[in-house]
Motif scaffolding. Structure first.
Motif, PDB file in Angstrom:
ATOM      1  N   ASP A 109       0.817  -1.217   0.000  1.00 31.76           N
ATOM      2  CA  ASP A 109       0.000   0.000   0.000  1.00 31.76           C
ATOM      3  C   ASP A 109       0.850   1.265   0.000  1.00 31.76           C
ATOM      4  O   ASP A 109       0.478   2.266  -0.599  1.00 31.76           O
ATOM      5  CB  ASP A 109      -0.925   0.047   1.221  1.00 31.76           C
ATOM      6  CG  ASP A 109      -2.230  -0.683   0.974  1.00 31.76           C
ATOM      7  OD1 ASP A 109      -2.598  -0.879  -0.200  1.00 31.76           O
ATOM      8  OD2 ASP A 109      -2.876  -1.059   1.953  1.00 31.76           O
ATOM      9  N   LEU A 110       1.970   1.217   0.699  1.00 37.16           N
ATOM     10  CA  LEU A 110       2.788   2.421   0.841  1.00 37.16           C
ATOM     11  C   LEU A 110       3.722   2.645  -0.345  1.00 37.16           C
ATOM     12  O   LEU A 110       4.439   3.635  -0.385  1.00 37.16           O
ATOM     13  CB  LEU A 110       3.592   2.355   2.136  1.00 37.16           C
ATOM     14  CG  LEU A 110       2.751   2.259   3.410  1.00 37.16           C
ATOM     15  CD1 LEU A 110       3.645   2.100   4.630  1.00 37.16           C
ATOM     16  CD2 LEU A 110       1.858   3.478   3.550  1.00 37.16           C
ATOM     17  N   GLY A 111       3.721   1.725  -1.270  1.00 39.96           N
ATOM     18  CA  GLY A 111       4.583   1.875  -2.434  1.00 39.96           C
ATOM     19  C   GLY A 111       5.072   0.532  -2.909  1.00 39.96           C
ATOM     20  O   GLY A 111       5.100  -0.440  -2.169  1.00 39.96           O
ATOM     21  N   PHE A 112       5.455   0.484  -4.155  1.00 38.71           N
ATOM     22  CA  PHE A 112       5.914  -0.755  -4.757  1.00 38.71           C
ATOM     23  C   PHE A 112       7.360  -0.608  -5.196  1.00 38.71           C
ATOM     24  O   PHE A 112       7.721   0.363  -5.855  1.00 38.71           O
ATOM     25  CB  PHE A 112       5.052  -1.107  -5.974  1.00 38.71           C
ATOM     26  CG  PHE A 112       5.538  -2.322  -6.692  1.00 38.71           C
ATOM     27  CD1 PHE A 112       5.259  -3.577  -6.198  1.00 38.71           C
ATOM     28  CD2 PHE A 112       6.295  -2.206  -7.843  1.00 38.71           C
ATOM     29  CE1 PHE A 112       5.723  -4.712  -6.850  1.00 38.71           C
ATOM     30  CE2 PHE A 112       6.766  -3.332  -8.508  1.00 38.71           C
ATOM     31  CZ  PHE A 112       6.472  -4.587  -8.009  1.00 38.71           C
ATOM     32  N   SER A 113       8.173  -1.582  -4.809  1.00 37.06           N
ATOM     33  CA  SER A 113       9.558  -1.619  -5.233  1.00 37.06           C
ATOM     34  C   SER A 113       9.953  -3.076  -5.475  1.00 37.06           C
ATOM     35  O   SER A 113      10.045  -3.851  -4.519  1.00 37.06           O
ATOM     36  CB  SER A 113      10.476  -1.012  -4.172  1.00 37.06           C
ATOM     37  OG  SER A 113      11.821  -1.304  -4.475  1.00 37.06           O
TER      38      SER A 113
END
Length: 143
Positions: A109-113
């Motif tokens: 949810d907080l970002g994709f890496s």
């Protein structure tokens, strides 16, 4: 970034690193599997599963070791509880087939890496090696 873009981004990073995975696509997940051998001789099935219905990536080091039938459950469960206290990002479980597996869920949810997902998988692989090495010694001690 939508789901398909996340999966493609992960595949691109894996290709860039010359990593090969067996890919499968189901109704609920796109899954990448590989099997490597750790220093201690474990051959866990490393799984990275992107959940289509949530933003989660689920990671597994499946079948790190098989607990022999002659080994009682209590020392195994005590060892797994100790590992669960030590490993902040993984859960060690004993399944109904008496296989030890590591599991983890990353909420994206907080970002994709894709880099973070691979790094988490590498850490899990190293933890699988540590668990296998310890468990092999434990099996010998309780014979």
């Amino acid at each position: 970034m939508n789901f398909e873009e996340k999966v493609e981004s992960f595949k691109a990073l894996a290709a860039e690193r010359n990593m090969t995975f067996k890919e499968s696509d189901t109704e609920t997940h796109v899954t990448f599997l590989t099997r490597e051998t750790t220093k201690s001789g474990a051959q866990p099935v490393m799984i990275i599963a992107f959940n289509k219905k949530t933003t989660d990536a689920e990671l597994y080091a499946a079948t790190v070791t098989h607990v022999p039938d002659y080994v009682e459950d209590l020392p195994i469960l005590n060892a797994l509880n100790e590992f669960n206290q030590e490993f902040k990002y993984f859960r060690c479980v004993l399944d109904s087939d008496r296989d030890v597996t590591l599991a983890s869920t990353l909420d994206l949810d907080l970002g994709f890496s894709p880099e973070i997902i691979l790094q988490h998988s590498f850490m899990m692989f190293q933890a699988a090696d540590e668990v296998n090495e310890y468990m092999q010694k434990l099996y010998t001690q309780v014979q």
